[in-house]
Design a protein around this motif. Structure first.
Motif, PDB file in Angstrom:
ATOM      1  N   UNK A 116      38.502  19.863  34.548  1.00  0.00           N
ATOM      2  CA  UNK A 116      39.377  20.746  33.760  1.00  0.00           C
ATOM      3  C   UNK A 116      38.567  21.574  32.774  1.00  0.00           C
ATOM      4  N   UNK A 117      37.602  20.921  32.160  1.00  0.00           N
ATOM      5  CA  UNK A 117      36.773  21.618  31.179  1.00  0.00           C
ATOM      6  C   UNK A 117      36.000  22.756  31.860  1.00  0.00           C
ATOM      7  N   UNK A 118      35.448  22.443  33.033  1.00  0.00           N
ATOM      8  CA  UNK A 118      34.691  23.469  33.773  1.00  0.00           C
ATOM      9  C   UNK A 118      35.606  24.638  34.130  1.00  0.00           C
ATOM     10  N   UNK A 119      36.804  24.334  34.617  1.00  0.00           N
ATOM     11  CA  UNK A 119      37.726  25.413  34.990  1.00  0.00           C
ATOM     12  C   UNK A 119      38.240  26.176  33.764  1.00  0.00           C
ATOM     13  N   UNK A 120      38.344  25.492  32.631  1.00  0.00           N
ATOM     14  CA  UNK A 120      38.801  26.221  31.433  1.00  0.00           C
ATOM     15  C   UNK A 120      37.736  27.225  31.007  1.00  0.00           C
ATOM     16  N   UNK A 121      36.454  26.883  31.208  1.00  0.00           N
ATOM     17  CA  UNK A 121      35.392  27.851  30.909  1.00  0.00           C
ATOM     18  C   UNK A 121      35.457  29.039  31.883  1.00  0.00           C
ATOM     19  N   UNK A 122      35.832  28.742  33.104  1.00  0.00           N
ATOM     20  CA  UNK A 122      35.920  29.813  34.105  1.00  0.00           C
ATOM     21  C   UNK A 122      37.086  30.754  33.773  1.00  0.00           C
ATOM     22  N   UNK A 123      38.223  30.180  33.425  1.00  0.00           N
ATOM     23  CA  UNK A 123      39.442  30.989  33.271  1.00  0.00           C
ATOM     24  C   UNK A 123      39.590  31.651  31.903  1.00  0.00           C
ATOM     25  N   UNK A 124      38.874  31.174  30.888  1.00  0.00           N
ATOM     26  CA  UNK A 124      39.129  31.640  29.524  1.00  0.00           C
ATOM     27  C   UNK A 124      39.187  33.170  29.494  1.00  0.00           C
ATOM     28  N   UNK A 125      40.251  33.694  28.850  1.00  0.00           N
ATOM     29  CA  UNK A 125      40.519  35.138  28.955  1.00  0.00           C
ATOM     30  C   UNK A 125      39.487  35.995  28.239  1.00  0.00           C
ATOM     31  N   UNK A 126      38.972  35.514  27.118  1.00  0.00           N
ATOM     32  CA  UNK A 126      38.079  36.369  26.329  1.00  0.00           C
ATOM     33  C   UNK A 126      36.592  36.123  26.581  1.00  0.00           C
ATOM     34  N   UNK A 127      36.226  34.866  26.827  1.00  0.00           N
ATOM     35  CA  UNK A 127      34.810  34.566  27.034  1.00  0.00           C
ATOM     36  C   UNK A 127      34.533  34.004  28.433  1.00  0.00           C
TER      37      UNK A 127
END
Lengths: 287, 440
Positions: A116-127
């Motif tokens: 989840x953490x890896x995918x949250x880094x992928x999807x994050x809208x601004x960074x």
């Protein structure tokens, strides 16, 4: 003969006790609690079917059920097919196939929090990596807030789950592929089948029973999963990515509505049993 | 043959007994163990549950305070358990449901403990407070308000809160934008920052909700806020206007893309990196500001909604320390728990909250402004001197059931699934169903 019966009983009893205590009793308790209004602290109030009647009129439950069924669809159209092709790929015994088999299986043993953490880094809208990549190649117009955009949110939150279990499907299917007699494939090759015909007419029918297992496993996992949703979006925004698992959890543990949460759990269990029976009927394993 | 049967039977009985004993609820066993511990060293054993550990900004003050208490009281043994941040909600609820509550715990106010109070799991501490001379004038005005329930007081306050508007003046200057003092000026500033390619507000859904509450509060005092929360009066134009403003800002791109799923720390990162010039948040975030950057930021008054609005700061007390009913009923535990509560909700911890974290405190304490961060000094100045200082519906006044639903309802407004008019109607319906009974 009598002695054998005692031995059998000795072996069965521990399992039976475990099964009763850790499965039958909680399931019975869940079923009973679903007929009560209970906040976990006050006395239980028997309301018979009221929780189920509320559930039938609850638009959020239907929304979460549709989202869960979307996960089931992804299992059928993505998880199992990709798992099959990876399994077929390593079944060809190409160089380094053992290494690849391990690599493909790694996501299965990786914790859902890390994924989840890896995918949250992928999807994050601004960074996030995905939007940065799109901007880098001049596709700025495709960037979006993947986890909150109504068009992309559900798919975005589902992909980690698909990714997580592809390796498991691959291992199960690979085991099935290895059980196909070489003579069967050789006979087909002598008859002049091409690669596609070989898969459709020889391989797939031969692993039909294994595919059935994958399907049942995939569907039950889809209904049980809730950690990716909880970690990536918490079901939001405004229940857009809610699945039955998160809705049940929130009703029970966030809103102290244990009776209603239990009614959701019992309904989910009923749905999974029905789906499994239908699949069993349609794809009845053959000896 | 007979011998073998006997052995099998014996083993099965032993196994079954062990399993059932092992799986039986642990409450009594724990109590027995605790009792044994007490008997063995005659120390009172207190189980403490708190949420201020790990990277929580309050941890550097709360954890040493607990350790200090442990060292100072040889007759008390603390068994400290932690559930950082919001994790404590589920942890405490589970322990309460299991009938095994911690002796002492920290938690939010009425919005999270109403259920426990109504079910008699928390004792009324009014008598203890009255009987203890240390408690006189210890807290700021209305500090007990979020833990008062139908005439009783159920916890001691220690942490205050406030919402504050932080700006980066350098970015305003660089892009030729006037610092807004009214809503109209704010809209102009948002448009100018949008044109400059900046995100006007480093916000998440909480920030947007706080903005709406502030515009609403600019036309209300505490008494009128209570009237709405108790359904004595229905929400009307004021809430609709406030909802309209925040929905308009959302629609015009004042907030980051995907702001509804941003963590507060992530939204602050946008401000810190100079991608956003404004940040409106809860005061706990002040502890996240890099001390070296503090001089470059400024806290400004929140823009007035219209001409009828009064300069307003939303502030109050947000965190409390409680004692369980079980601990209260045991004279030895009660005394030890009370001392611990007084320590955590005491002047030394209160001073450190302002000077060291920094965070507003619920206590009437003297602090040295030279020791306080520039941003916190400005926040405290607003709390102490603003014309209208009122509590937040997010923290207090609403009933627990309203709290459970109104966040997602406000998200629907921001998502434009509800119009401001529908939002007001839904809020009135919700409060009608679950009016606050705290003040009866």
């Amino acid at each position: 003969m009598v002695q054998q019966r005692w031995v059998l009983l000795a072996f069965i009893l521990p399992t039976l006790l475990f099964y009763t205590y850790f499965f039958l009793m909680p399931v019975t308790s869940t079923l009973i609690d679903s007929f009560h209004e209970w906040d976990g602290i006050s006395d239980k109030v028997f309301i018979f079917l009221e929780n189920y009647i509320t559930l039938l009129q609850d638009p959020i439950f239907y929304k979460s059920l549709v989202n869960t069924l979307y996960w089931v669809v992804l299992v059928i159209v993505l998880q199992i097919p990709i798992g099959f092709f990876l399994a077929y790929f390593i079944y060809q015994k190409i160089k380094g196939f053992k290494f690849l088999r391990t690599v493909y299986f790694i996501p299965v043993i990786t914790s859902s929090v890390a994924i989840s953490l890896a995918f949250s880094f992928i999807y994050e809208a601004n960074f996030g990596i995905l939007n940065s990549l799109l901007k880098l190649v001049g596709l700025d117009h495709l960037t979006t807030a993947w986890l909150t955009d109504p068009i992309t949110a559900m798919t975005a939150v589902s992909l980690p789950f698909v990714f997580n279990y592809i390796g498991l499907m691959m291992v199960i299917l690979f085991a099935g592929l290895q059980s196909i007699p070489d003579e069967l494939i050789e006979a087909g090759e002598i008859d002049g089948v091409n690669a596609l015909q070989k898969i459709i007419y020889i391989i797939l029918p031969s692993v039909r029973n294994v595919l059935f297992i994958c399907l049942v496993l995939g569907i039950s996992y889809a209904f049980k999963q809730f950690d990716y949703v909880l970690l990536l979006t918490n079901g939001g925004p405004v229940h857009l990515t809610e699945v039955t698992g998160t809705y049940m959890y929130k009703q029970g543990f966030s809103q102290s509505n244990y009776g209603y949460g239990n009614a959701i759990a019992v309904t989910m269990m009923g749905i999974v049993i029905v789906i499994t029976l239908v699949i069993n009927k349609v794809l009845k394993p053959k000896d | 043959m007979y011998k073998e049967k006997s052995i099998f039977c014996f083993l099965l009985v032993v196994f079954s007994t062990l399993m059932i004993a092992g799986c039986s609820p642990g409450g009594e066993t724990n109590e027995e163990n605790a009792g044994n511990a007490q008997n063995s060293d005659s120390a009172v054993n207190l189980r403490v549950l708190h949420s201020f550990s790990g990277s929580q900004p309050q941890a550097p003050v709360i954890e040493p305070a607990l350790e200090e208490f442990d060292e100072e009281h040889s007759d008390v043994t603390l068994d400290i358990q932690t559930a950082p941040g919001n994790d404590i909600l589920e942890q405490l609820r589970t322990e309460m449901s299991a009938g095994d509550p911690p002796d002492v715990f920290t938690h939010w106010g009425m919005r999270r403990v109403q259920n426990y109070i109504e079910n008699g799991l928390l004792p009324d501490l009014s008598e203890s407070i009255e009987a203890d001379s240390d408690m006189e004038d210890r807290y700021i005005e209305d500090a007990y308000n979020p833990v008062e329930y139908q005439g009783g007081i159920y916890g001691l306050p220690f942490q205050g809160y406030s919402y504050y508007l932080l700006i980066n003046p350098e970015l305003f200057e660089e892009h030729g934008v006037e610092v807004p003092t009214t809503y109209e000026e704010l809209v102009t500033a948002v448009e100018q920052f949008n044109d400059a390619g900046l995100i006007p507000f480093a916000a998440n859904n909480h920030s947007a909700r706080y903005m709406m509450l502030t515009w609403f509060a600019q036309k209300n005092d505490t008494d009128s806020l209570i009237k709405y929360a108790t359904a004595e009066e229905p929400f009307g134009e004021d809430l609709r206007d406030a909802a309209d403003k925040v929905a308009e800002l959302s629609a015009m791109g004042a907030f980051p893309e995907g702001y509804q799923s941003l963590e507060t720390a992530q939204s602050f990162e946008l401000f810190r990196q100079g991608q956003a010039p404004m940040f409106y948040q809860h005061s706990w975030t002040a502890g996240e500001i890099d001390p070296e950057m503090e001089d470059q930021y400024e806290v400004i008054p929140f823009p007035l909604g219209d001409q009828a609005s009064t300069p307003t700061t939303i502030a109050g007390t947000g965190h409390f320390i409680y004692m369980s009913k079980e601990a209260y009923e045991d004279p030895e535990k009660r005394e030890a728990a009370w001392e611990l509560m007084k320590k955590i909700a005491g002047p030394e911890v209160g001073r450190k909250f302002v000077e060291e974290i920094p965070n507003p405190t619920a206590l009437n304490v003297e602090y040295d402004p030279a020791e306080v961060s520039p941003v916190m000094n400005q926040i405290m100045d607003f709390i102490e001197n603003d014309e209208n200082v009122v509590p937040s519906y997010d923290e207090q006044l609403f009933s627990q059931d309203v709290e459970d639903d109104y966040w997602s309802m406000t998200d629907q407004l921001l998502q434009q699934d509800l119009t401001p008019e529908q939002y007001v109607e839904e809020m009135n319906a919700l409060i009608e169903e679950y009016p606050s009974v705290q003040f009866e």
